[in-house]
Design a protein around this motif. Structure first.
Motif, PDB file in Angstrom:
ATOM      1  N   GLY A 171      20.089  -3.456 -21.461  1.00  0.00           N
ATOM      2  CA  GLY A 171      19.756  -3.914 -20.124  1.00  0.00           C
ATOM      3  C   GLY A 171      19.455  -2.780 -19.161  1.00  0.00           C
ATOM      4  N   LEU A 172      19.743  -1.553 -19.583  1.00  0.00           N
ATOM      5  CA  LEU A 172      19.437  -0.406 -18.724  1.00  0.00           C
ATOM      6  C   LEU A 172      17.944  -0.247 -18.473  1.00  0.00           C
ATOM      7  CD1 LEU A 172      22.032   2.280 -19.855  1.00  0.00           C
ATOM      8  CD2 LEU A 172      21.819   1.230 -17.619  1.00  0.00           C
ATOM      9  N   TYR A 178      12.845  -4.642 -11.095  1.00  0.00           N
ATOM     10  CA  TYR A 178      13.429  -5.874 -11.603  1.00  0.00           C
ATOM     11  C   TYR A 178      13.327  -6.988 -10.574  1.00  0.00           C
ATOM     12  CZ  TYR A 178      16.721  -9.087 -13.765  1.00  0.00           C
ATOM     13  OH  TYR A 178      17.294 -10.184 -14.348  1.00  0.00           O
ATOM     14  N   PHE A 203      36.925   2.725  -9.709  1.00  0.00           N
ATOM     15  CA  PHE A 203      36.066   1.948  -8.828  1.00  0.00           C
ATOM     16  C   PHE A 203      36.849   0.976  -7.947  1.00  0.00           C
ATOM     17  CE2 PHE A 203      33.936  -2.080  -8.153  1.00  0.00           C
ATOM     18  CZ  PHE A 203      32.982  -1.666  -7.257  1.00  0.00           C
ATOM     19  N   GLU A 204      37.688   0.164  -8.618  1.00  0.00           N
ATOM     20  CA  GLU A 204      38.362  -0.892  -7.870  1.00  0.00           C
ATOM     21  C   GLU A 204      39.237  -0.297  -6.763  1.00  0.00           C
ATOM     22  OE1 GLU A 204      39.464  -4.355 -10.212  1.00  0.00           O
ATOM     23  OE2 GLU A 204      41.351  -4.410  -9.123  1.00  0.00           O
ATOM     24  N   PHE A 209      37.000   1.001  -3.944  1.00  0.00           N
ATOM     25  CA  PHE A 209      36.408  -0.184  -3.314  1.00  0.00           C
ATOM     26  C   PHE A 209      37.397  -0.814  -2.338  1.00  0.00           C
ATOM     27  CE2 PHE A 209      35.451  -4.793  -3.566  1.00  0.00           C
ATOM     28  CZ  PHE A 209      34.157  -4.770  -3.086  1.00  0.00           C
ATOM     29  N   LEU A 210      38.676  -0.849  -2.730  1.00  0.00           N
ATOM     30  CA  LEU A 210      39.685  -1.492  -1.899  1.00  0.00           C
ATOM     31  C   LEU A 210      40.099  -0.638  -0.702  1.00  0.00           C
ATOM     32  CD1 LEU A 210      41.915  -2.950  -4.738  1.00  0.00           C
ATOM     33  CD2 LEU A 210      40.684  -4.275  -3.048  1.00  0.00           C
ATOM     34  N   ASP A 262      29.983   4.683  -8.078  1.00  0.00           N
ATOM     35  CA  ASP A 262      30.267   3.290  -8.436  1.00  0.00           C
ATOM     36  C   ASP A 262      30.156   2.348  -7.243  1.00  0.00           C
ATOM     37  OD1 ASP A 262      30.861   3.731 -11.170  1.00  0.00           O
ATOM     38  OD2 ASP A 262      32.763   4.618 -10.562  1.00  0.00           O
ATOM     39  N   VAL A 273      26.551   1.909  -6.206  1.00  0.00           N
ATOM     40  CA  VAL A 273      25.825   0.987  -7.085  1.00  0.00           C
ATOM     41  C   VAL A 273      26.070  -0.444  -6.632  1.00  0.00           C
ATOM     42  CG1 VAL A 273      25.729   0.028  -9.421  1.00  0.00           C
ATOM     43  CG2 VAL A 273      25.846   2.500  -9.097  1.00  0.00           C
ATOM     44  N   TYR A 274      27.331  -0.758  -6.399  1.00  0.00           N
ATOM     45  CA  TYR A 274      27.661  -2.112  -5.965  1.00  0.00           C
ATOM     46  C   TYR A 274      26.992  -2.438  -4.637  1.00  0.00           C
ATOM     47  CZ  TYR A 274      30.372  -6.090  -4.359  1.00  0.00           C
ATOM     48  OH  TYR A 274      30.738  -7.314  -3.885  1.00  0.00           O
ATOM     49  N   ALA A 316      22.989  -2.660  -5.118  1.00  0.00           N
ATOM     50  CA  ALA A 316      22.482  -3.725  -5.968  1.00  0.00           C
ATOM     51  C   ALA A 316      22.987  -5.100  -5.549  1.00  0.00           C
ATOM     52  CB  ALA A 316      22.837  -3.450  -7.418  1.00  0.00           C
ATOM     53  N   MET A 317      24.300  -5.219  -5.325  1.00  0.00           N
ATOM     54  CA  MET A 317      24.846  -6.545  -5.093  1.00  0.00           C
ATOM     55  C   MET A 317      24.739  -6.957  -3.627  1.00  0.00           C
ATOM     56  SD  MET A 317      25.477  -6.913  -8.194  1.00  0.00           S
ATOM     57  CE  MET A 317      26.024  -8.579  -8.199  1.00  0.00           C
ATOM     58  N   ILE A 328      18.318  -4.184  -7.152  1.00  0.00           N
ATOM     59  CA  ILE A 328      18.941  -4.209  -8.470  1.00  0.00           C
ATOM     60  C   ILE A 328      18.524  -3.026  -9.326  1.00  0.00           C
ATOM     61  CG2 ILE A 328      19.031  -5.532 -10.617  1.00  0.00           C
ATOM     62  CD1 ILE A 328      19.098  -8.025  -8.936  1.00  0.00           C
ATOM     63  N   SER A 388      20.849   0.080 -10.720  1.00  0.00           N
ATOM     64  CA  SER A 388      21.139   0.376 -12.125  1.00  0.00           C
ATOM     65  C   SER A 388      20.649   1.764 -12.505  1.00  0.00           C
ATOM     66  CB  SER A 388      20.608  -0.694 -13.076  1.00  0.00           C
ATOM     67  OG  SER A 388      19.392  -1.184 -12.672  1.00  0.00           O
ATOM     68  N   MET A 412      27.632  -1.435 -14.355  1.00  0.00           N
ATOM     69  CA  MET A 412      27.917  -2.686 -13.668  1.00  0.00           C
ATOM     70  C   MET A 412      26.727  -3.642 -13.604  1.00  0.00           C
ATOM     71  SD  MET A 412      28.850  -3.060  -9.686  1.00  0.00           S
ATOM     72  CE  MET A 412      30.003  -1.708  -9.730  1.00  0.00           C
ATOM     73  N   ILE A 413      25.557  -3.120 -13.236  1.00  0.00           N
ATOM     74  CA  ILE A 413      24.447  -4.026 -12.954  1.00  0.00           C
ATOM     75  C   ILE A 413      23.910  -4.719 -14.209  1.00  0.00           C
ATOM     76  CG2 ILE A 413      22.193  -4.235 -11.824  1.00  0.00           C
ATOM     77  CD1 ILE A 413      24.712  -3.561 -10.063  1.00  0.00           C
ATOM     78  N   PRO A 414      23.596  -3.976 -15.292  1.00  0.00           N
ATOM     79  CA  PRO A 414      23.152  -4.680 -16.490  1.00  0.00           C
ATOM     80  C   PRO A 414      24.209  -5.658 -17.022  1.00  0.00           C
ATOM     81  CG  PRO A 414      22.610  -2.367 -16.652  1.00  0.00           C
ATOM     82  CD  PRO A 414      23.474  -2.510 -15.452  1.00  0.00           C
ATOM     83  N   PHE A 434      38.193  -7.306  -9.158  1.00  0.00           N
ATOM     84  CA  PHE A 434      36.778  -7.087  -8.922  1.00  0.00           C
ATOM     85  C   PHE A 434      35.881  -8.070  -9.687  1.00  0.00           C
ATOM     86  CE2 PHE A 434      32.734  -4.859  -9.464  1.00  0.00           C
ATOM     87  CZ  PHE A 434      32.374  -4.875  -8.136  1.00  0.00           C
ATOM     88  N   ARG A 457      44.236 -10.210  -1.177  1.00  0.00           N
ATOM     89  CA  ARG A 457      43.383  -9.261  -0.470  1.00  0.00           C
ATOM     90  C   ARG A 457      42.947  -9.824   0.891  1.00  0.00           C
ATOM     91  NH1 ARG A 457      42.075  -4.019   0.292  1.00  0.00           N
ATOM     92  NH2 ARG A 457      39.917  -3.779   0.914  1.00  0.00           N
TER      93      ARG A 457
END
Lengths: 325, 295
Positions: A59-60, A67, A259-260, A263-264, A278, A281-282, A285-286, A291, A295, B128-130, B215, B234
């Protein structure tokens, strides 16, 4: 991992290296038939790794496309290295790299040696009961979620009513906002890691130490070596391979800042120093829907990680140590 | 020589004392945030805001807990997390242990390649994305399958379990085969009972992983009826510290929760782990160590 390598050598050695290819083929077919059930049992695990581990690797190609969710991987247009080029030219690139490196260095320098030292100290405790209690307590934070760690941290250091806010402010002689002042971010992240993982990190070194022959210590005592020299000449060499394996793996995840956790802990005030690959990226993309760009950034990080682990493995092997693969 | 063995030097004794004091200090540092949170959760709000206690509460006020148990969204999130954890752990353990068993068999054709392919996933990943595109491409969004399937097998756990299976004497299984057992039967009847400590340890690891996961739910679960407890927690923490939060998740609270309620939620979300931990902890040595010495 050493053992599986030895085993493989043994199997290769005893295998039918000299039989002709035809006989080998027939034999292979026969083995396939005989072990049919084994292969059936492998199906769930095989599918898992194929779809959820190797699937994303394929998927890379997203990173080389523009995309578009509607046309998918097969319909999206290929754009080569466009996203990579754009990323390298972005000033954000330097910022992410700097933030990631700072956190990674803090981790290696301030966190990495601690479990080793702690394991050596626990190993010196001779009272079995006390040792057990200490280990149980030290392992416990590992099992707490990052949400809880972040939550405790945020309440402890909150400006209005944090239990430690006053103490920290007194320490620095001014009113300090630990949660939002950028300068505190690396300390905050590293401190959380130390609290959560330091005790648990000892388990692998303690495991390596259970394999040490106690006769070595007796012999050393007879020769008049004190405990410090016993540690230096017996205990440390015994866990050296484990230390090197852990270091190589740590290098491989050098850019994988948890990451988590980050992120928090990110907020609008510390984003400038806290944003790492990381989280970026989130974010792109998100949240922003870019996207392919996201990636590409992710792929850049994964490739660097792979190179780092291969590189440090090479160095370890050059230095006469056993690598990890 | 004998006297040396019996008598410890003064330096050695001093070291022992300092060592024990130091480790006790470390243990205290490890526990103090827990102790503080627990005492804050049973303290009246006034005490929490005036920071008038640290390790043990001055006054007891259980209203935060009474309040928590009257929240339907919390009870729902807890139920969700329990189901996610139980089903996920069973699923993960089944696939992981079966795969580990097969890959431990020396007679497996292509075993070396397969093991190599597993190790490679520990060194390189699509990211993450793929992964997200694959999971949502399979239409798993907004279902708990998105929490279970993408992290079903941990390569690291699988390798450790595989090593502990390889360490079993092969004669045991050979005897079973002589008696007419096939692989599946000998796996269930011979191998599994022998690696019980390993199974207990890794079940705990997976269970903790599912219970603590935050997450994946952020990525895949949008329906607040399906939220697990960590998301709920959270949101409460963010609300009470004045940050942004998804208020639909905690809609029945009605107002910004005071701090002692946050503490009570933290305790509540950690209790299930503390309940299981002591029972499994004694297997760690056997479970993890048996694997890692040889790994």
């Amino acid at each position: 991992m050493d053992v599986s390598r030895v085993e493989e050598k043994r199997i290769r050695g005893s295998g039918s290296a000299k039989t002709t290819r035809k006989a080998g083929k027939a034999k292979a077919l026969e083995r396939l038939k005989r072990d049919k059930l084994l292969y059936i049992m492998l199906i769930p695990g095989f599918l898992y790794f194929l779809i959820f581990k190797y699937g994303p690797m394929l998927g890379l190609i997203t990173a080389f496309q523009d995309y578009n969710p509607i046309s998918g991987w097969f319909g999206s247009e290929f754009v080569g290295f466009k996203h990579f080029n754009r990323f390298f030219a972005d000033p954000k690139f330097f910022q992410l790299f700097r933030n990631t490196l700072i956190l990674a260095f803090c981790n290696i320098i301030f966190y990495f040696p601690l479990p080793i030292i702690l394991a050596l100290l626990i190993n010196e405790v001779k009272n079995g009961k006390y040792k057990n209690v200490i280990q149980s307590v030290l392992y416990l934070p590992h099992f707490v979620s990052w949400v809880v760690v972040a939550g405790i941290c945020m309440t402890m250091f909150s400006a209005e009513s944090g239990a430690l806010t006053g103490a920290v402010s007194r320490l620095f002689g001014r009113e300090v906002r630990v949660l939002s002042e950028p300068a505190f971010f690396p300390a905050l992240i590293t401190g959380q890691i130390i609290w959560k993982e330091c005790g648990w990190g000892t388990i692998i070194f303690l495991a390596a130490l259970t394999g040490v022959d106690t006769q070595l210590y007796e012999a050393a005592r007879v020769d008049g070596a004190n405990r410090w020299r016993q540690t230096w000449h017996i205990t440390l060499p015994a866990i050296k391979p484990t230390i090197i394996t852990m270091l190589i793996l740590r290098m491989g995840s050098f850019l994988n800042t948890g990451f988590e956790q980050i992120f928090l802990m990110l907020n609008s005030m510390n984003r400038e120093v806290g944003e790492v690959f990381d989280t970026y990226v989130y974010q792109t993309a998100m949240t922003n829907g870019r996207i392919s760009y996201g990636s590409a950034v992710g792929m850049f990080k994964s490739v660097i990680c792979l190179l780092l682990v291969m590189f440090s493995n090479k160095i370890a092997e050059k230095a006469g140590e056993e690598g990890i693969y | 020589m004998r006297s040396k063995k019996v008598k410890k030097s003064v330096g050695s004794r001093v070291f022992d004392i300092f060592n024990i004091l130091f480790l006790s200090g470390m243990a205290f540092i490890c526990m103090s945030p827990f102790l503080y949170v627990v005492s804050a959760s049973v303290s009246p709000l006034g005490d929490v805001l005036s920071r008038s206690f640290f390790i043990y509460p001055k006054h007891i006020d259980l209203s935060p807990y009474r309040y928590l148990f009257s929240s339907n969204t919390l009870l729902r999130a807890t139920g969700n997390s329990l189901v996610i954890t139980l089903v996920g752990t069973v699923l993960s353990m089944t696939v992981t242990v079966t795969t580990a068993y097969v890959l431990s068999k020396p007679q497996l054709l292509g075993r070396k390649v397969l093991n190599g392919l597993v190790v490679f996933t520990m060194l390189f990943s699509g990211g993450m994305i793929p992964s997200y595109l694959i999971t949502s491409g399979l239409h798993l969004n907004d279902t708990w399958w998105a929490l279970w399937l993408p992290h079903c097998v941990s390569a690291y756990n699988m390798i450790l379990i595989r090593t502990s299976i390889s360490a079993l004497p092969p004669e045991l299984e050979e005897a079973a085969v002589m008696d007419g057992c096939n692989y599946l039967q000998s796996f269930v009847q011979i191998v599994l009972p022998l690696i019980k400590p390993t199974l207990a340890t890794f079940s705990l690891f997976y269970a903790v992983g599912y219970w603590n996961n935050y997450f994946s739910s952020v990525l895949y679960i949008n329906d607040s009826a399906k939220y697990p407890i960590q998301i709920w927690l959270r949101n409460i923490i963010m609300l009470s510290s004045g940050g942004f939060a998804d208020t639909t998740a905690v809609s029945d609270l009605g107002y910004i929760p005071p701090q002692n309620i946050t503490y009570a939620v933290i305790v509540f979300a950690t209790i299930p782990i503390l309940c299981v931990y002591p029972f499994v902890q004694r297997y760690f040595t056997k479970g993890v160590m048996a694997g890692s010495i040889k790994g």
